[in-house]
Every structure is written in C-alpha cells, then in structure tokens.
Enzyme design. Structure first.
Site, short mmCIF file in Angstrom:
data_model
loop_
_atom_site.label_atom_id
_atom_site.label_comp_id
_atom_site.label_asym_id
_atom_site.label_seq_id
_atom_site.Cartn_x
_atom_site.Cartn_y
_atom_site.Cartn_z
N VAL A 142 3.56 -5.87 2.64
CA VAL A 142 3.13 -6.88 3.58
C VAL A 142 3.61 -8.25 3.09
O VAL A 142 3.41 -8.61 1.91
CB VAL A 142 1.60 -6.89 3.76
N ASP A 195 -9.13 6.07 8.46
CA ASP A 195 -8.96 5.64 7.06
C ASP A 195 -9.74 4.35 6.81
O ASP A 195 -9.24 3.42 6.20
CB ASP A 195 -7.48 5.44 6.74
N LYS A 245 4.31 -6.29 8.16
CA LYS A 245 4.22 -5.05 7.39
C LYS A 245 5.53 -4.31 7.56
O LYS A 245 5.93 -3.98 8.67
CB LYS A 245 3.06 -4.19 7.86
N GLY A 272 0.84 -1.18 0.00
CA GLY A 272 0.00 0.00 0.00
C GLY A 272 0.88 1.23 0.00
O GLY A 272 2.08 1.17 -0.27
N GLY A 273 0.27 2.37 0.33
CA GLY A 273 0.99 3.63 0.26
C GLY A 273 2.17 3.70 1.21
O GLY A 273 3.15 4.37 0.92
#
Length: 924
Positions: free
Chosen positions: A89, A196, A104, A84-85
């Site tokens: 992972v 989020d 992560k 992701g940003g």
C-alpha cells in the site's frame, strides 16, 4: 507461557508479513527461547502455510520496487504505507481530483490469476458500499501488468495499533468497535461477506472515524444469504479470527463475520483471544452483560448467533442507550418538559446529510409524472414496437439517471464530507452534471411529443447521451475556457443552451430535417454570445444533419467548424467528438484515400488518451476507423478495431443496445475473412440483445436480421437466410410501405438467397423491385450498385446474358462515379465478364475478369469469391485460346480451394469435371 509471551495480534502480523524488521528480530529471539510460543508458532505456521500455498503465496517477498515520485497509472507515489499478504500500500496523489489516495498494488512476485481476481473483487465489493465506516474505493486498474486499487487515504493507523498505543478504556473500545460493526452491517446489506475481519483490517483515522477495509477475501452472497461455494481446498482468512465453519471449509454467510468481530472485540476488551483461557484482569470493569453478548456471537453453531450484525449492535448498545435515557430524564426534571422534548426531537431527527437529495434536481426531467406522460405518448400511435420501445427507454433512462445521482452525490461528498476535493473543482464537475441533466430534459421533452421518428429512435437516442463518467475527467474540465462573466450574457446563453440541447435531441433521434432546421439559426446567435463550446455543438449538429443526407463534403466542412470552435474553447470532449465525425464522413467520400480519414482519427485517439472514462467516444472512434479499413478491404485491421469497440461498449453498458450494434458490426469483417460461423455467432448474440432491448417488431431489429441473412448466405445456410431476410423485409414493409430503403435492402438480400436456391422467378421479382426503389430514391449510392449486381447475377444464372450485361454496364458507370469501391467493382466486373463469356465473347470476358481478379487479390477477399473469378477466367482463357496452360493452372487452384472449404462440394466437382474435359496442352 511467560508474561512476556507474544500476543495474538503480533502472531497474526508475523504471518501476514506486517511486522517491521526490528519487530521480526525481536519475535524470532523470543521464539528461540520460549517453548510454548515456539509450539504455537509451529502449529499456526502449518495452517498458514497450507492456506498461503492454496492462495498462491508460498513466501512473503520484499516490498514491490516502487519509489517516491514514480506513477501508478495517473497517481504520483508519495510514500510507502505498509504491506500485507497480497499487496503493498502506497500513499499517492490524484492530480485529477486533487486529493490524497491510498494505492494497493498486488505483489508482482506472487501475482497469479486468482490473486488478481481476488484483488479486483475487493474493489468491486467496496465500490458497492457507501458508508462512513467502510473504506471508500475510487478506482481500479493495471500498472505494468499488475492490478491496483485506488482508495480513500485515511490518516491514522489500524485498530490494533490504536489499542496498543492508547490503551483506551473499555467504553471507548466498545464505541469504536460498534462503529466497525455498523460498517460490517452495511457490507452485509450489500450482499457481501468480508471473511477476514480482524483489528488490522479496521482503520482508525485521525478524524476519529473507524473504517472497515481489506476486502480481498470478500464474496457475494447468494439470494438465500449464503456464499457461493468457495474453493474446496482452502478456507483462507486469518487463523486467530476465522469462524469454525470457515475453518472447516464450509459455506459461510454474514454470521461468520459476526464470529470474527466478536473474537476481535473480546480480545480488545479482555486482552486475550476467547479460547486462550487467560484471566480477565484487564477487562474486569467490563459488564458481565457484554461477555454474555459476545458468548452468543462466538457460538460454534451459526444458528445460535445473532440473526444479524444489526441485532448484535443493538445488544451491545443497549446499556449506552439506557444511560442516555437516564441522563435525559434528569435533564428533563431539572430543565422542564420543553427542553426534554427538544432533546428528544434532536436525538431522533438527525440533520440531513450535506449532499443528500441529488435526485430532486431531476424533477420534471425524469420523474414519475414525466414517465407517465411519455409512456402515453409512445403508446398513442399504436405502433407495433412502441410498447417494447417504451420499456427499454424507461429502463435505460432509469439506469442513466441513477448513475447521474450517484456521481452528483460523490462529487459533493468529495468536497463537503471528505475534504478531498477543492470547491472550484466540485463546481466544475457539478456544472458538467447539470449539463447532462439538461440533455436528458431536452430528450424527454422530445419524447412527450409522440413523434414517430423520436419513438423509433428513442433507444439509440438514450444510448447516445453524453456519458456521466465524463464529468469525472477533471483535467478536461479544468482547461476549458469559461463562458462570459457578464450576468446578462450568461442569461442569454442559458436560453441559447436550451435551444442547442433541443437540436441535439433531434439529431440523436435521427430526425435530420428537424435537427438542421433547429440548429441553422443558432450559429450566428451563439457566436455573437461568445460561447465557442456551444458554437461547436451547433456545428456538430449541422455535420450530423449533412451526413444523414449523404452530403459528405458539407458534413466535413461543418465538422471542421465544430473542431475549430472547440479548440478555441479548449473543450476536449467536443474536439474529440468533431474528429470522430470527420473520420466517418471522410471515409464515405470514395475518391479520398483512407489516410485522409485516419489522420483525424489519430488526433482524436491522442485527445481521448487523456480521457479514459469517455468510453462512448472511444468506442465510436474505434468503430469509425474500423469502417474505414473495412471499406478498403483491410478486414483483419477492421475486425481488430470492431473488437476494441465491442469491448468498450461492453465495459460501458453491458448488454445494452450498442453492444448488440457492435456485435453486428464486428460480424462483417469476420464473414469477409471466411469466418462465417463466428460471424453468425456474433450476429445471433446481437439479435438476442436487439430482441430483448427493442422487441420483435422494431425496424432496427429488421436491419440486424438482414445482416444475419448475409452471414447465413456466406456459410450456405440458404433456407435460414431466406427466413431472416423475409422477416426483415416484412418488418420494414409493415412499418414504412414499399417505397423505403430498408424494404429494398432486405429485398435485395432475399433475392440473392432465392437465386442461390435456384428459385429464379421469385428472386427476379425481388431483385427488380429492390433496384427500382434504389434507382428512384437513391440513384448515386453504393447500395444501388449492389442491387444492380444482384439483378445482373440473377439474369446471368437464368442464362439471360444480354440483360445481365445491360444491368452490369449500368453498375459499371455508377461505380466509376463513386470512385470504384473495391468490392462492388470487383463483383460487377466478375458478373460482366461471366455474362460476356455466356454471349460467346471470351476475349472481352478475359479483359474484365483479369481486372476483377486483380482487385480481389489486392483486397484479400474471401476464398470462395476469388475461386469463382478464377474459374470464370480459366474458362475465358481456354475459350479465347490465349493462354490455355494458365487456364489449367487457375482451374487446379480453384479445385484445391473448393476442396479445402466446407459446403463447396458442388463447385469442387464442377472444377474436377472441367479439368477432365479440358486436358492440359502437351508441352513442346
């Protein structure tokens, strides 16, 4: 837009960097051909780029270069799961807990301080929450300088993937989203706001369980329920789901998550975001009541939304409950009242959680009844510090047992709930935790006696309990040799183990005679019973007892026996504990080189590398090794070691008693390194902790005050030092009477300070009283040398040189018996040389001062001590007329040193005056 236009989830995944390469190509091809989507992407891209820029992520880089088979900390990487940003992972395996985990790892290319802080905040936020609908976090740390989080590995995918793949009916969607809402409610109950929430941040496991995850933007709420102020320039979050107040960069609370949740649920039920204006064909079967509920949750004004996620859940679930009630009514009518009653009972009395109730195992160990008994025992003696000691003992044991209950529950759930851990490993960890509970029981049994020694040392005794975290060091637990399998032997060992725990409690309370008396008869009994680990503990207690009496050689022998028994049992923590004890006792045998103490220290460090959670043992090792270096005058190394010990103590029990002790220890080399102001800062911080944890009358506070007085003398705050030393002496005097080490120790410090102020009659009385007690009770210890040096120095300052020489010669003889400890020997030689100079015997003075100077130069003392010895030697060389040019050279160095030091104007002027009256000899 055409029917084939890109949906909102795909847009979000594009900007989060979560699309596969072939999907990105397909999206790019569509954007090239579709004006509407190109316009939408342009607007969202502007916002996302602005947000990313503020977060420190300008370009989405490729995946981090970790390959299968590599390790992140102890975790073996098995597969790449996604990115992701903020991070990548990986699926990995935890060899300690024998389970799969997800790791992560923060993107190496984009890591900045705020990124690392945010990722660590994710771990901290999640660790506060234990709920079936919230992802479980196990660990956090660094890998090659980058932050990682180890968390529950969920087999399955995201909620967004489940929706696209299965296209489930609306009732199923609603049920799953209500599960996610329960996870958010649990998060909010812990004071955390997600910030989020979106379908890609909800995992849908193969087990059918929903878990909210990805808390990288989470923030703790204030007591008023609002978030602490966020960054002024950035609201972060995902544009499609973010609330209006978050988008406008205002403070947000749990109602912002409610808005994001309703956006995601609206999209899932109706196939569109609520603001996009498409028809409702895909959601035509959804009741209008659900749309009304969502409309309230989507209000632009947070005040008109539901007061909480729980209230929203209740509204979303209402018709489901009514449906079940109607079904229950039909069943009751058909099957009768009895069946209906049973159904109602089962519906309202869920089966207890399989791992609940760990606190019940502490009944009689640490519960309300035991607290009342111990409190009465503490207060019965009427000691001035007893009330404060009880308050801190209660607080510390409450904290310890809370950690115990949490660890017991987590250990059970890892096997019985999550299936992430074997039954055998669970049994090992539970046995370890049971042993910790037995330690607490033995200590609280001791406290009920009201014994003065146990009450005085209660706070340090609780701080010395074996760490709960050590029961998660599964490698060490697995290798240990099991005890005998014979039931009769095991029963015998249980009784012996209780006796050993009682002896350990006495040792922790520093009741040396009682601990030795309890442990001595257990040696042969435990050895005959065949439990070498228990035998190691008994020898360790004897080592502590001998150490407490200053019987260093006997203590060393006992610690070696403890080490041998622990090695036979493959008991890693006990091996490390014995080695840490060896470092301490060998360092106190002054004729031994430092290497003799440092070798067992290195072995202990190697063992503890495999047990990173044993923070207490690691801190004790760092402290003891620093003590070795301090005694050798290696102050920079000692300071580094004490600082490491301090960091470990702060990580283990922030603001605890042992943090105060670590601060006091670190101040000692700081003072020796001419960093008196910083030393004083450390000591004052330590005093603040001591007063909070121990109260204003505790003997341990008196010891700390004495140390502060020493630092204040170093930086020439004599009046402050006198006040602290006198308070320390008075605390000890009130508690123990005049014949006690601590009374004499603080009295000697007070004498030094009074002498510095020129208050010689008071100083002489304090010094004579202190030395009389030391020579009577502790005739062969370093502190007796120090007391002799203090008295001799005062005689010298008073011009009573013959008496100064007499005391200094006694100090010289004791120094030789103790192996000439460098600081006391150099001080003694300097005082003795100065006194002979006063007696007009400069040649004898030169010999002694040369030896003192050599020791000081080799041990890197403070500049003022070195300057003092040089000035005395300059005078002696001049008066002896043996090397007057060197005398001038030494005096010039002294002048320059004093000129560079604060608060030494008087000494500088004296050096200048001496040089003026002793002109350099003419060169030939």
């Amino acid at each position: 837009m055409s029917a084939e236009c890109i949906d909102a989830n795909t847009v979000t995944m594009w900007f989060d960097g979560e699309l596969a390469p072939e999907e990105r190509v397909s999206v790019q091809d569509h954007i090239d051909a579709c004006d509407a989507c190109r316009s939408l992407f342009g607007e969202l891209g502007r916002v996302a780029a602005d947000t990313a820029d503020m977060a420190g992520v300008l370009v989405r880089p490729p995946r981090a270069p970790i390959t299968v088979g590599q390790r992140i900390d102890r975790y073996a990487v098995l597969e790449w799961l996604g990115e992701g940003g903020m991070g990548v992972v990986y699926g990995a395996y935890d060899p300690k807990l024998e389970r799969r985990v997800a790791i992560k790892l923060l993107r190496a290319e984009t890591e900045r301080d705020e990124d690392a802080t945010r990722l660590l905040r994710e771990a901290q936020s999640l660790a506060r929450v234990s709920h079936p609908n919230v992802i479980a976090v196990y660990d956090a740390g660094e890998h090659e300088g980058h932050i990682f989080i180890a968390m529950e590995h969920v087999r399955g995918g995201t909620m967004a993937e489940w929706l696209r793949r299965d296209k489930p009916p609306w009732r199923t969607i609603l049920a799953r989203y209500i599960d996610a809402a329960r996870g958010l409610a649990a998060v909010h109950a812990a004071g955390i706001v997600h910030r989020d929430f979106k379908p890609n941040n909800v995992l849908f496991g193969d087990d059918g369980r929903v878990r909210v995850t990805d808390f990288g933007l989470a923030r703790m709420a204030t007591p008023e329920g609002e978030l602490a102020p966020t960054m002024e320039r950035s609201w972060l979050g995902t544009p499609a789901y973010v609330s209006p107040e978050q988008r406008d960069r205002h403070a947000v609370d749990a109602r912002s998550d409610q808005y994001s949740f309703c956006v995601a649920l609206h999209e899932a039920l109706y196939g569109e975001l609520p603001a996009m204006g498409k028809g409702e064909s895909s959601g035509s079967k959804v009741p209008a009541r659900i749309r009304h509920v969502l409309a309230r949750g989507l209000s632009t004004d947070p005040e008109t939304r539901f007061e909480s996620m729980d209230a929203l859940i209740a509204e979303l679930s209402r018709d489901r409950r009514a449906q079940w009630l109607r079904i229950g009514s039909v069943l009751a009518a058909v099957a009768g009242v009895t069946f209906g009653a049973v159904a109602y009972s089962r519906a309202h009395h869920a089966a207890p959680a399989p791992c609940a109730g760990a606190e019940r195992k502490l009944a009689g160990v640490w519960d309300d009844a035991r607290k009342q008994t111990i409190r009465a025992a503490f207060l019965a003696g009427g000691r001035s510090y007893a009330g404060d000691a009880w308050n801190e003992t209660e607080r510390a044991l409450d904290a310890y047992t809370a950690r115990w209950v949490a660890s017991h529950t987590e250990t059970c759930e890892a096997t019985r709930v999550h299936g992430d851990q074997s039954e055998a490993l669970m049994d090992l960890r539970i046995a370890c935790l049971d042993a910790r509970a037995h330690e607490v029981k033995a200590l609280t049994d001791l406290f009920t006696s009201g014994n003065a020694k146990s009450i005085e040392r209660a706070v340090p005794a609780v701080a010395a309990l074996s760490s709960v975290a050590g029961c998660s060091e599964t490698d060490a637990l697995r290798v240990r040799v099991p005890g005998p399998s014979d039931p009769a032997k095991r029963g015998e060992l249980e009784g012996l183990s209780t006796q050993v725990d009682q002896a350990v409690a006495l040792a922790r309370a520093d009741d040396v005679p009682a601990a030795e008396k309890a442990a001595r008869p257990l040696v042969d009994l435990v050895r005959a019973a065949g439990d070498r680990s228990l035998e190691s503990k008994v020898h360790y207690i004897l080592g502590r007892a001998h150490s407490g009496k200053g019987e260093w050689a006997q203590a060393e022998a006992a610690y070696f026996e403890a080490l041998f028994a622990a090695e036979a049992a493959l008991d890693e923590p006990e091996k490390a504990r014995a080695l840490v004890g060896l470092v301490w006792v060998i360092s106190h045998q002054y004729q031994r080189p430092a290497a003799d103490a440092e070798r067992p220290g290195k072995l202990a460090a190697a063992i503890l590398e495999r047990m990173p959670k044993e923070l207490d043992l690691r801190a004790s090792l760092e402290n003891n090794l620093a003590n070795v270096q301090e005694r050798e005058g290696r102050f920079k190394e000692a300071l580094a070691g004490y600082e490491r010990a301090l960091a470990l103590r702060e990580a283990d029990t922030p603001d605890g008693y042992r943090v105060g002790l670590a601060l006091m220890n670190a101040a000692i080399p700081l003072a020796e390194l001419d960093q008196g102001e910083k030393a004083l800062e450390y000591q004052r911080r330590g005093i603040e902790i001591y007063e909070r944890r121990l109260g204003p009358h505790h003997p341990l506070l008196g010891i700390a005050l004495s140390n502060v007085a020493i630092s204040e003398r170093t930086i020439r705050r004599y009046d402050d030092g006198v006040a602290h030393a006198r308070r320390a002496r008075d605390i000890a005097l009130d508690l123990y009477g005049p014949e006690h080490r601590q009374v004499s120790r603080s009295g000697a410090i007070l004498a030094d300070l009074l002498g510095d102020l020129g208050r010689y009659p008071e100083a002489l009385m304090e010094a004579q009283n202190a030395l009389a007690v030391f020579e009577r009770l502790y005739p062969n210890e370093r502190e007796t040398v120090q007391a002799m040096n203090t008295l001799s120095s005062i005689y010298h300052s008073m011009g009573r040189y013959a008496e100064a020489v007499d005391v200094a010669l006694r100090a010289q003889a004791l120094c030789e018996r103790l192996g000439n400890p460098v600081h006391h020997t150099s001080d003694m030689l300097s005082i003795l040389g100065g006194s002979y100079l006063g007696l007009k015997q400069p040649r004898k003075a030169v010999e002694l001062l040369e030896r003192s100077l050599k020791i000081r130069l080799e041990s890197r003392p403070q500049d003022d001590q070195l300057a003092q010895t040089r000035m005395l030697l300059a005078r002696a060389l001049w008066d002896a007329n043996t090397d007057r040019p060197r005398a001038i050279e030494l005096a010039v160095k002294v002048r320059d040193v004093y000129a560079s030091l604060a608060h030494y104007e008087k000494e500088r002027d004296e050096a200048i005056a001496w040089l003026a009256s002793h002109p350099a000899p003419a060169s030939r």
